[in-house]
Design a protein around this motif. Structure first.
Motif, PDB file in Angstrom:
ATOM      1  N   SER A   1      72.478 -96.512  41.982  1.00 34.64           N
ATOM      2  CA  SER A   1      70.575 -96.350  42.569  1.00 34.64           C
ATOM      3  C   SER A   1      70.119 -97.100  43.297  1.00 34.64           C
ATOM      4  N   ILE A   2      69.220 -96.464  44.388  1.00 31.55           N
ATOM      5  CA  ILE A   2      68.688 -96.643  45.169  1.00 31.55           C
ATOM      6  C   ILE A   2      67.546 -97.382  44.822  1.00 31.55           C
ATOM      7  N   GLY A   3      68.091 -98.659  44.263  1.00 31.01           N
ATOM      8  CA  GLY A   3      66.460 -99.575  43.964  1.00 31.01           C
ATOM      9  C   GLY A   3      66.892-100.559  43.880  1.00 31.01           C
ATOM     10  N   THR A   4      66.018-101.698  43.910  1.00 34.62           N
ATOM     11  CA  THR A   4      66.450-103.394  43.490  1.00 34.62           C
ATOM     12  C   THR A   4      66.327-103.309  42.517  1.00 34.62           C
ATOM     13  N   ASP A   5      66.282-102.867  41.350  1.00 34.55           N
ATOM     14  CA  ASP A   5      66.358-103.933  39.913  1.00 34.55           C
ATOM     15  C   ASP A   5      67.798-103.782  39.789  1.00 34.55           C
ATOM     16  N   SER A   6      67.899-104.555  37.856  1.00 33.91           N
ATOM     17  CA  SER A   6      68.897-104.827  37.333  1.00 33.91           C
ATOM     18  C   SER A   6      68.664-103.493  35.504  1.00 33.91           C
ATOM     19  N   ASP A   7      68.288-103.066  35.861  1.00 26.20           N
ATOM     20  CA  ASP A   7      67.906-101.922  34.994  1.00 26.20           C
ATOM     21  C   ASP A   7      68.725-101.576  34.734  1.00 26.20           C
ATOM     22  N   ARG A   8      69.177-100.183  33.376  1.00 26.30           N
ATOM     23  CA  ARG A   8      69.934 -99.052  32.674  1.00 26.30           C
ATOM     24  C   ARG A   8      68.562 -98.171  33.675  1.00 26.30           C
ATOM     25  N   PHE A   9      67.876 -98.000  34.232  1.00 27.36           N
ATOM     26  CA  PHE A   9      67.662 -97.029  35.072  1.00 27.36           C
ATOM     27  C   PHE A   9      68.132 -96.430  36.390  1.00 27.36           C
ATOM     28  N   ALA A  10      68.410 -95.087  36.379  1.00 24.46           N
ATOM     29  CA  ALA A  10      69.054 -94.128  36.895  1.00 24.46           C
ATOM     30  C   ALA A  10      68.098 -94.244  38.310  1.00 24.46           C
ATOM     31  N   HIS A  11      67.643 -94.250  39.812  1.00 27.46           N
ATOM     32  CA  HIS A  11      66.855 -93.832  40.333  1.00 27.46           C
ATOM     33  C   HIS A  11      66.696 -92.028  40.492  1.00 27.46           C
ATOM     34  N   THR A  12      65.916 -91.134  40.526  1.00 24.69           N
ATOM     35  CA  THR A  12      66.171 -90.131  40.989  1.00 24.69           C
ATOM     36  C   THR A  12      65.661 -89.946  42.642  1.00 24.69           C
ATOM     37  N   GLY A  13      65.477 -88.964  43.197  1.00 27.99           N
ATOM     38  CA  GLY A  13      65.426 -89.164  44.581  1.00 27.99           C
ATOM     39  C   GLY A  13      65.716 -87.894  45.645  1.00 27.99           C
ATOM     40  N   MET A  14      64.869 -87.146  46.397  1.00 32.63           N
ATOM     41  CA  MET A  14      65.579 -85.462  47.098  1.00 32.63           C
ATOM     42  C   MET A  14      66.700 -86.214  47.319  1.00 32.63           C
ATOM     43  N   MET A  15      68.019 -85.043  47.621  1.00 36.23           N
ATOM     44  CA  MET A  15      68.946 -84.964  48.063  1.00 36.23           C
ATOM     45  C   MET A  15      68.621 -82.826  49.104  1.00 36.23           C
TER      46      MET A  15
ATOM     47  N   PRO B   1      79.847 -76.348  50.818  1.00 33.91           N
ATOM     48  CA  PRO B   1      79.817 -76.277  49.679  1.00 33.91           C
ATOM     49  C   PRO B   1      78.762 -77.639  49.244  1.00 33.91           C
ATOM     50  N   ARG B   2      78.053 -77.190  48.263  1.00 31.63           N
ATOM     51  CA  ARG B   2      77.441 -77.838  46.745  1.00 31.63           C
ATOM     52  C   ARG B   2      78.083 -78.022  45.444  1.00 31.63           C
ATOM     53  N   ILE B   3      77.981 -79.864  46.038  1.00 35.33           N
ATOM     54  CA  ILE B   3      78.347 -80.576  45.021  1.00 35.33           C
ATOM     55  C   ILE B   3      77.372 -80.803  44.261  1.00 35.33           C
ATOM     56  N   PRO B   4      77.679 -80.898  42.330  1.00 37.39           N
ATOM     57  CA  PRO B   4      76.983 -82.107  42.144  1.00 37.39           C
ATOM     58  C   PRO B   4      76.312 -83.217  42.309  1.00 37.39           C
ATOM     59  N   SER B   5      75.520 -84.005  41.960  1.00 36.67           N
ATOM     60  CA  SER B   5      74.707 -85.134  42.954  1.00 36.67           C
ATOM     61  C   SER B   5      74.011 -86.013  41.670  1.00 36.67           C
ATOM     62  N   ALA B   6      74.309 -87.482  41.063  1.00 40.42           N
ATOM     63  CA  ALA B   6      73.430 -88.240  40.230  1.00 40.42           C
ATOM     64  C   ALA B   6      73.296 -89.460  40.996  1.00 40.42           C
ATOM     65  N   ALA B   7      72.506 -89.860  40.192  1.00 43.23           N
ATOM     66  CA  ALA B   7      72.495 -91.601  40.796  1.00 43.23           C
ATOM     67  C   ALA B   7      72.934 -92.053  39.509  1.00 43.23           C
ATOM     68  N   LEU B   8      73.746 -93.321  39.727  1.00 46.22           N
ATOM     69  CA  LEU B   8      73.620 -94.481  38.756  1.00 46.22           C
ATOM     70  C   LEU B   8      72.656 -95.960  38.160  1.00 46.22           C
ATOM     71  N   SER B   9      72.257 -96.201  37.047  1.00 43.49           N
ATOM     72  CA  SER B   9      71.514 -97.826  37.070  1.00 43.49           C
ATOM     73  C   SER B   9      72.841 -97.909  37.693  1.00 43.49           C
ATOM     74  N   ALA B  10      72.482 -99.577  38.370  1.00 41.74           N
ATOM     75  CA  ALA B  10      72.694-100.398  38.736  1.00 41.74           C
ATOM     76  C   ALA B  10      73.564-100.931  37.659  1.00 41.74           C
ATOM     77  N   PRO B  11      73.387-101.691  36.591  1.00 41.42           N
ATOM     78  CA  PRO B  11      74.358-102.101  35.334  1.00 41.42           C
ATOM     79  C   PRO B  11      75.471-101.012  35.627  1.00 41.42           C
ATOM     80  N   ASP B  12      74.860 -99.961  34.891  1.00 41.36           N
ATOM     81  CA  ASP B  12      76.517 -98.725  34.926  1.00 41.36           C
ATOM     82  C   ASP B  12      76.943 -98.603  36.791  1.00 41.36           C
ATOM     83  N   ALA B  13      76.603 -99.332  37.745  1.00 45.98           N
ATOM     84  CA  ALA B  13      77.421 -99.051  38.891  1.00 45.98           C
ATOM     85  C   ALA B  13      77.787-100.360  39.033  1.00 45.98           C
TER      86      ALA B  13
END
Lengths: 491, 491
Positions: free
Chosen positions: A206-220, A227-239
Motif C-alpha cells: 500500500s502507498i501509505g505510512t501506517d502499519s494497520d491492516r488497511f490496504a490503500h486503494t487509488g487510481m491505476m 494486456p490488462r492484469i488485475p491489480s490490488a494493494a496489500l496492507s503494510a502488515p500483509d506486505a
C-alpha cells in the motif's frame, strides 16, 4: 417593524445586519474600556470568528454522515452533487450552478486474497481503482517480489512470466508527504509494466505510512497497448508477511480474486458558486476542493475537509459588511480521484475566461494545521506574498517556495498560466488514512480545521483586495506535475 | 574428541556445556578485571541473557508468519498443535505431550452491513464468535440504540420487538484494561437478552479502545432457552456514524448479513512440556499461554506473545547449569477464546495432580512491559512475594494485590485452590488491537518482549526454588471471575 424586515430579508442581509450590530457593540466596548485600543482589522476579525466557529465541522459532519462514500459515477455521487448545491445555495453566494462532466464508472466488487502455500492464510487487499477483475475463483500463481517500479523495469521477463508481481516499495513519513511521488508510480503504472513481462497479476505494498491492516486503494492506469492484469494493494502488515514468507521459503503461491468491473461512463458535475467583487466584477479568486471520494472510507480527509474549509472561508467573506474588490469562486470538482476529470472539464469549459482568475488554490491534503505558504506568482517576492505572510503570521504560517501547484485539480489551471498558491497542511499522518476505510470523521481535529478556515479566510480577503500583478508565471515545474497527475502534487 | 562428543550430545547438554564454558570465561574475566567484583546471581544472569536474546521474537515471528490465524476446530488449529509440539521438543524439556480437547467449531463466513435509510452506505462489522448466520440477503430492520447491557435490560419489549438492537457502550482506555469487564457483557450476553424482547439481531459497538475501522470479534453465548439471533460488532467509527444518524433522523433502517455457521465439534489439543525439578520432581510451577487465536488477525498479541514469553523463559531455566528444586511445566492451552475450553479440560484431566502445582500463571495480555506483580498466596506478605519483588525490582516491577487470577486459563486452576501470580503487562493499547485483523506481529515491541522474558525467567527460577508454603488460598474473588470467564480477568 425592524424585526419583520429582518425576518423577510435574504439570509445574507441578516448576516450583514447582525455583523453591523455586533461591530458597533464591539467598537463601543473597546472605546469604553480603553480609548487607545484600535479597532481590529478585517483579517484579525476573520481569524477570531474562524477560530470560534463550528461551521466547517458541521459541513464535514453532515457530508460524511449523510452521504458517506462518494465514488464518481455512482448514485452516491449524484446525491453528493445535490448536497453540494444545497450547501452552497444556503451560504449566500450570488449564484450557484453546476457543470456536467462525463466520468468513467467502475464497480469495486469483492477482493479476497490468500497464501496457498507454504502457509495458508488470508491476506487483506483492496482493488486498485479501475482495475479489471479476475475470473471467478481468482488467479493462483507464484509471487515475484521487486523492491520498486524501477526494479520491476529492470528484471527479466523470464523471472516475471506467469507470476504475480509484488512491488514492495515502502513509503516514508513526511510532513509535506513528499515521498508519495516516489512510490505512487508502482500503483499508477505497475500493472502495464508487469503485464509487458508476462505477469498475470499485480500486488503492491500500500502507498501509505501506517502499519494497520488497511490496504490503500487509488487510481491505476492501463497502457492501452498492453494486456490488462488485475491489480490490488496489500496492507503494510500483509506486505511484511508476504516478504517474510518469500525470504524464508523462496517460493510462495498466492491466490487473489477481484470482482471489479468497468461500467458505462456516467455524468457527474462540478458544483460552482460565485460571490462577485465590488470593483472588478469579472475577476475572481478561485478556491476549490473535490467532492468525490474513494468508496471505502467516508472521505473525511480526502476531501470532505477541503469542501468544509473553502466553503466556510468563503462564507466568512460573504458575512463581512463590504464586498471585496474582486470575487470569490468556489469550485467543488467532480472525479478528482479518477485523474482530475472535473478539473480538466472545468479548464476546457472556461478556456476563454481563465485570464479572469486572479489566482487559484485548493484544499486537498487532509485537515492538518496549515504551516507554510507556497506561491506561484510572476515575482516570488511580490507585494502580495509579503502581505499574505504578514497577515497569516498569527496562525504560525511560514514562507515557502514559488513553485506551488495549488493542489491537484488546480495544477491543471496552473499549467494554463493561472497564478496559484498552496496553504500547505501538516500531512504527517495524512498517508496513514489516505484511500483507506479508515478515512473517517474521527480522524479530523476540530481545532486544526478551525485554523484552516482562519488561514483561508485571511488569504481570500487579502487576495481579493490585492493590487499586485501576479502574471506571467513560470510553467517550468508544473509540466512535470501534470505528467504525474495521479499523485497529489504537494511538497 | 571433545568436539565430537559435543556434536553428538543432546541439544540440552550442548547448551549446558556452552554455558559452563561461558561461565568460566565470565568469572575469569571478572577476576582479571577487578578482584572485588562478585559473581552475578542466577537471576541477574537470567535478566542479562533475556534482555539480549531474540529467542522469544523468533518464536513469535515463526508462529504468526508460518501459521497465522489459529481458530479452534480448523485445519490451522491442528497445524498449530504440531508447530507447538515441534517448538517445545526443540527446547530441551524432559518430555512433551499433548492432551486431546473437544472444541466447538464454527465458520465465520461473510459479514456485510449497510444503512438502508436514510443515508445508504456500507458499515464495517465482524460476526461475534459462534453467532448464528442470517438468511441469505441478511436481515433488514430498524435499529434501536441502548447505551449498555443494563439499559437493554430495562427498556420495554415493545421498543425492541422487530428491531436490531445496537448496544453502544464505549470502553475506556486503562493500563490494566480494567474497563473490559464493564462492557464485555454486551458481547457475551446481549443477544439472548435482546432476543427475549423480540429483537431480530444484535449489533454492539466493538469492545475496544481504538478509533479505527476494525470491528472487534470475540465469543458470545446463547441462552439455550432463548431464540438465537445473529450478532456482530461494529467498528468504533461505524458505531459513531450510526449514533449520529439515529440522533439526527430518529429512525435508521439497517441490513446485515452473516454467513456464519456452526460446524461439527472437533478435536484440538493442549500441548504440554515438562522440565523436572532436582529436589521435588513431582512438584512444578505451571506457566501457560493459549495457542488458539481469533481468525481475523494473526494472534500476535493474543496470544502468540504469551507462547513466546513462557517458552523462552522456560528455555532460559533449561539452559542453566543446575536444575531448580521443582519443575517447570509449560501448558499451551487449546481454545481459550471459546471459553477456556482447553483449561477446563486440563483441570479435569489433572484433577488428581493439582496439589503438585506449586503455583500457576499465564501470559495472555499482549506484549507490553510488565509493571506489576499480583499474587494469590495464603499470605499476601509471604517470603516468596518479598523475594520476587526484590529480584524483579531491576525490571521496574512493583507490588500489586493478593487477588491474582493468574490469567484467564489459570483462573480455572485458581478456582480449585491452586496458588497463582500475575506478571501484569502494560495493556494501555492492548484493546486497540484485541480480536481485530490488526493483531499482527508489527504491534509487538521487541524490547518489551525481552523485558517480559526476563521477568518470567526470574519468576520461574525464584518460585521453583522457593521454600515458602503458598496454600491455602482465598477463593473469594475468583468465583466472580469464573462466572465471567469470557472476559480477560485482569486488573
Amino acid at each position: 417593524m425592524i424585526t419583520v424586515s429582518v425576518i423577510n430579508a435574504p439570509l445574507k442581509e441578516v448576516y450583514v445586519l447582525r455583523h453591523i450590530i455586533l461591530s458597533f457593540a464591539f467598537v463601543a466596548s473597546i472605546v469604553n474600556a480603553n480609548d487607545t485600543v484600535e479597532k481590529k482589522t478585517i483579517n484579525e476579525q476573520l481569524i477570531e470568528t474562524a477560530l470560534t466557529s463550528r461551521h466547517a465541522l458541521d459541513i464535514l459532519t453532515d457530508l460524511t454522515t449523510n452521504i458517506g462514500p462518494r465514488l464518481p459515477g455512482t448514485e452516491a455521487d449524484l446525491r453528493t452533487v445535490a448536497w453540494a448545491e444545497n450547501l452552497l445555495t444556503s451560504q449566500g453566494f450570488d449564484r450557484v450552478y453546476k457543470q456536467p462532466v462525463r466520468v468513467p464508472a467502475w464497480k469495486r466488487g469483492i477482493a479476497n486474497a490468500s497464501i496457498v502455500s507454504p502457509a495458508p492464510q488470508a491476506l487483506i487487499i483492496s482493488a486498485l481503482g479501475h482495475s479489471v477483475g479476475t475470473p471467478e475463483g481468482g488467479i493462483t500463481a507464484p509471487v515475484v517480489r521487486v523492491s520498486s517500479l524501477a526494479a520491476l523495469s529492470e528484471i527479466s521477463a523470464r523471472a516475471v512470466k506467469g507470476h504475480i508481481v509484488f512491488i514492495d516499495h515502502k513509503m516514508e513519513r513526511h510532513r509535506a508527504g513528499k515521498y508519495y511521488r516516489e512510490v505512487v508510480g508502482g500503483r499508477s503504472n505497475g500493472a502495464s509494466i508487469a503485464a509487458t513481462k508476462g505477469a498475470v497479476g499485480l500486488l503492491i505494498r500500500s502507498i501509505g505510512t501506517d502499519s494497520d491492516r488497511f490496504a490503500h486503494t487509488g487510481m491505476m492506469l492501463y497502457d492501452v497497448k498492453k494486456p490488462r492484469i488485475p491489480s490490488a494493494a496489500l496492507s503494510a502488515p500483509d506486505a511484511d508477511q508476504l516478504t517474510r514468507l518469500l525470504t524464508q521459503h523462496g517460493k510462495v503461491t498466492l491466490n487473489f480474486e477481484l470482482g471489479s468491473e468497468h461500467l458505462e461512463s456516467a455524468i457527474s458535475y462540478n458544483v460552482i458558486a460565485e460571490y462577485d467583487g465590488a470593483k472588478f466584477p469579472e475577476q475572481y479568486v478561485l478556491v476549490g476542493a473535490h467532492h468525490d471520494s474513494w468508496d471505502e472510507g467516508t472521505g473525511a480527509l480526502d476531501d470532505g475537509a477541503g469542501i468544509a474549509i473553502v466553503t466556510a472561508a468563503a462564507k466568512q467573506i460573504i458575512d463581512l459588511p463590504d464586498r471585496p474588490k474582486r470575487g470569490v469562486r468556489v469550485v467543488l470538482y467532480a472525479a478528482e480521484e479518477l485523474g482530475l476529470v472535473g478539473a480538466k472539464a472545468y479548464a476546457r469549459e472556461n478556456a476563454d475566461d481563465l485570464h479572469n482568475i486572479y489566482l487559484a488554490s485548493e484544499s486537498d491534503f487532509g485537515a492538518g494545521e496549515i504551516w507554510k505558504l507556497d506561491t506561484r506568482f510572476s515575482d516570488a517576492l511580490s507585494a502580495l506574498s509579503k502581505k499574505l505572510l504578514k497577515e497569516l503570521a498569527p496562525l504560525n504560517i511560514e514562507a515557502g517556495h514559488n513553485k506551488a501547484t495549488g493542489g491537484p485539480d488546480t495544477s491543471v489551471l496552473v499549467n494554463k498560466g493561472v497564478p496559484a498558491l498552496t496553504l500547505l497542511q501538516d500531512g504527517t499522518d495524512y498517508f496513514d488514512f489516505h484511500h483507506t476505510p479508515n478515512d473517517t470523521l474521527d480522524k479530523v481535529s476540530p481545532e486544526a480545521l478551525k485554523q484552516n478556515v482562519a488561514a483561508w479566510s485571511v488569504m481570500l480577503w487579502t487576495t481579493t483586495n490585492s493590487d499586485a500583478e501576479l502574471r506571467p508565471i513560470s510553467l517550468k515545474k508544473t509540466q512535470r506535475v501534470e505528467a504525474k497527475e495521479l499523485s497529489t502534487p504537494q511538497q
